[in-house]
Design a protein around this motif. Structure first.
Motif, mmCIF file in Angstrom:
data_model
loop_
_atom_site.group_PDB
_atom_site.id
_atom_site.type_symbol
_atom_site.label_atom_id
_atom_site.label_comp_id
_atom_site.label_asym_id
_atom_site.label_seq_id
_atom_site.Cartn_x
_atom_site.Cartn_y
_atom_site.Cartn_z
ATOM 1 N N ARG A 9 0.817 -1.221 0.000
ATOM 2 C CA ARG A 9 0.000 0.000 0.000
ATOM 3 C C ARG A 9 0.844 1.262 0.000
ATOM 4 O O ARG A 9 0.432 2.285 -0.511
ATOM 5 C CB ARG A 9 -0.916 0.027 1.230
ATOM 6 C CG ARG A 9 -1.942 -1.049 1.244
ATOM 7 C CD ARG A 9 -3.260 -0.480 0.932
ATOM 8 N NE ARG A 9 -4.220 -1.565 0.819
ATOM 9 C CZ ARG A 9 -5.493 -1.403 0.999
ATOM 10 N NH1 ARG A 9 -5.955 -0.232 1.299
ATOM 11 N NH2 ARG A 9 -6.307 -2.410 0.841
ATOM 12 N N LEU A 10 2.028 1.206 0.613
ATOM 13 C CA LEU A 10 2.890 2.380 0.703
ATOM 14 C C LEU A 10 3.788 2.544 -0.518
ATOM 15 O O LEU A 10 4.417 3.585 -0.674
ATOM 16 C CB LEU A 10 3.744 2.299 1.976
ATOM 17 C CG LEU A 10 2.960 2.374 3.282
ATOM 18 C CD1 LEU A 10 3.890 2.172 4.474
ATOM 19 C CD2 LEU A 10 2.214 3.686 3.408
ATOM 20 N N SER A 11 3.837 1.562 -1.390
ATOM 21 C CA SER A 11 4.689 1.620 -2.577
ATOM 22 C C SER A 11 4.173 2.661 -3.562
ATOM 23 O O SER A 11 2.984 2.732 -3.861
ATOM 24 C CB SER A 11 4.727 0.248 -3.265
ATOM 25 O OG SER A 11 5.376 0.356 -4.510
ATOM 26 N N ARG A 12 5.089 3.459 -4.085
ATOM 27 C CA ARG A 12 4.718 4.451 -5.103
ATOM 28 C C ARG A 12 4.533 3.792 -6.471
ATOM 29 O O ARG A 12 4.053 4.415 -7.403
ATOM 30 C CB ARG A 12 5.779 5.536 -5.194
ATOM 31 C CG ARG A 12 5.843 6.407 -3.966
ATOM 32 C CD ARG A 12 6.811 7.569 -4.199
ATOM 33 N NE ARG A 12 6.880 8.436 -3.059
ATOM 34 C CZ ARG A 12 6.064 9.467 -2.848
ATOM 35 N NH1 ARG A 12 5.116 9.742 -3.708
ATOM 36 N NH2 ARG A 12 6.206 10.226 -1.779
ATOM 37 N N GLU A 13 4.933 2.547 -6.607
ATOM 38 C CA GLU A 13 4.882 1.839 -7.878
ATOM 39 C C GLU A 13 3.573 1.061 -8.072
ATOM 40 O O GLU A 13 3.484 0.232 -8.960
ATOM 41 C CB GLU A 13 6.077 0.868 -7.977
ATOM 42 C CG GLU A 13 7.423 1.534 -7.835
ATOM 43 C CD GLU A 13 7.663 2.626 -8.871
ATOM 44 O OE1 GLU A 13 7.297 2.421 -10.051
ATOM 45 O OE2 GLU A 13 8.188 3.684 -8.500
ATOM 46 N N ARG A 14 2.575 1.318 -7.231
ATOM 47 C CA ARG A 14 1.305 0.604 -7.369
ATOM 48 C C ARG A 14 0.622 0.998 -8.674
ATOM 49 O O ARG A 14 0.614 2.167 -9.046
ATOM 50 C CB ARG A 14 0.384 0.942 -6.202
ATOM 51 C CG ARG A 14 0.889 0.341 -4.917
ATOM 52 C CD ARG A 14 0.140 0.727 -3.678
ATOM 53 N NE ARG A 14 -1.273 0.949 -3.856
ATOM 54 C CZ ARG A 14 -1.989 1.732 -3.075
ATOM 55 N NH1 ARG A 14 -1.424 2.370 -2.081
ATOM 56 N NH2 ARG A 14 -3.261 1.902 -3.272
ATOM 57 N N PRO A 15 0.046 0.033 -9.385
ATOM 58 C CA PRO A 15 -0.648 0.379 -10.636
ATOM 59 C C PRO A 15 -1.877 1.232 -10.349
ATOM 60 O O PRO A 15 -2.540 1.066 -9.320
ATOM 61 C CB PRO A 15 -1.036 -0.972 -11.230
ATOM 62 C CG PRO A 15 -0.834 -1.983 -10.169
ATOM 63 C CD PRO A 15 0.036 -1.387 -9.115
ATOM 64 N N MET A 16 -2.162 2.154 -11.256
ATOM 65 C CA MET A 16 -3.310 3.055 -11.106
ATOM 66 C C MET A 16 -4.280 2.792 -12.258
ATOM 67 O O MET A 16 -3.882 2.319 -13.322
ATOM 68 C CB MET A 16 -2.851 4.518 -11.175
ATOM 69 C CG MET A 16 -1.840 4.898 -10.104
ATOM 70 S SD MET A 16 -2.598 5.190 -8.539
ATOM 71 C CE MET A 16 -2.951 6.911 -8.681
ATOM 72 N N THR A 17 -5.533 3.120 -12.026
ATOM 73 C CA THR A 17 -6.549 3.042 -13.065
ATOM 74 C C THR A 17 -7.339 4.344 -13.040
ATOM 75 O O THR A 17 -7.434 5.008 -12.005
ATOM 76 C CB THR A 17 -7.472 1.819 -12.858
ATOM 77 O OG1 THR A 17 -8.305 1.678 -13.999
ATOM 78 C CG2 THR A 17 -8.322 1.945 -11.628
ATOM 79 N N THR A 18 -7.879 4.713 -14.172
ATOM 80 C CA THR A 18 -8.656 5.940 -14.288
ATOM 81 C C THR A 18 -10.127 5.621 -14.049
ATOM 82 O O THR A 18 -10.648 4.631 -14.566
ATOM 83 C CB THR A 18 -8.476 6.546 -15.691
ATOM 84 O OG1 THR A 18 -7.091 6.821 -15.892
ATOM 85 C CG2 THR A 18 -9.263 7.832 -15.834
ATOM 86 N N ILE A 19 -10.772 6.480 -13.252
ATOM 87 C CA ILE A 19 -12.208 6.345 -13.019
ATOM 88 C C ILE A 19 -12.864 7.697 -13.272
ATOM 89 O O ILE A 19 -12.190 8.725 -13.306
ATOM 90 C CB ILE A 19 -12.537 5.874 -11.583
ATOM 91 C CG1 ILE A 19 -12.113 6.919 -10.550
ATOM 92 C CG2 ILE A 19 -11.899 4.533 -11.292
ATOM 93 C CD1 ILE A 19 -12.718 6.704 -9.187
ATOM 94 N N THR A 20 -14.161 7.676 -13.428
ATOM 95 C CA THR A 20 -14.937 8.905 -13.536
ATOM 96 C C THR A 20 -15.912 8.911 -12.373
ATOM 97 O O THR A 20 -16.601 7.919 -12.129
ATOM 98 C CB THR A 20 -15.710 8.950 -14.867
ATOM 99 O OG1 THR A 20 -14.771 8.880 -15.933
ATOM 100 C CG2 THR A 20 -16.524 10.223 -14.981
ATOM 101 N N ILE A 21 -15.934 10.023 -11.654
ATOM 102 C CA ILE A 21 -16.841 10.145 -10.516
ATOM 103 C C ILE A 21 -17.481 11.531 -10.561
ATOM 104 O O ILE A 21 -16.801 12.524 -10.819
ATOM 105 C CB ILE A 21 -16.097 9.896 -9.185
ATOM 106 C CG1 ILE A 21 -17.054 9.930 -8.003
ATOM 107 C CG2 ILE A 21 -14.964 10.863 -9.000
ATOM 108 C CD1 ILE A 21 -16.443 9.469 -6.700
#
Length: 94
Positions: A9-21
């Protein structure tokens, strides 16, 4: 939360995904105003931080509810309070 999960959880290398809210405009304006005052680079990192805080609190509460239910079940099955306290102490010391 286990140590390995916390490290992920603290890793800056975690994959991200785009969402719309959809959010009210005034909430976005408040996030934009508050973000730099709290040291965030923008309103989106601040929103992610708020979501993460709430999620971690709920996960901790739900995990705690599971432990409480397990302890109650063990008591119903005749496990003594002394044994339960000893076992919980061992788990907390890890």
């Amino acid at each position: 939360m286990k140590v390995d999960a916390l490290k992920q959880r603290l890793s800056r290398e975690r994959p991200m995904t785009t969402i719309t809210i959809r959010m009210p405009e005034d909430v976005i304006e408040d996030l934009k105003r508050v973000a730099p005052l709290l040291g965030f680079s923008g309103y989106q990192p601040l929103a992610r931080a708020y979501i993460g805080q709430g999620l971690r609190a709920d996960l901790e509460r739900l995990d705690g509810d599971t432990v409480s239910a397990l302890v109650a079940s063990l008591k119903r099955h005749g496990v003594s309070d002394e044994v339960l306290q000893e076992a919980l102490s061992e788990v907390i010391q890890r």
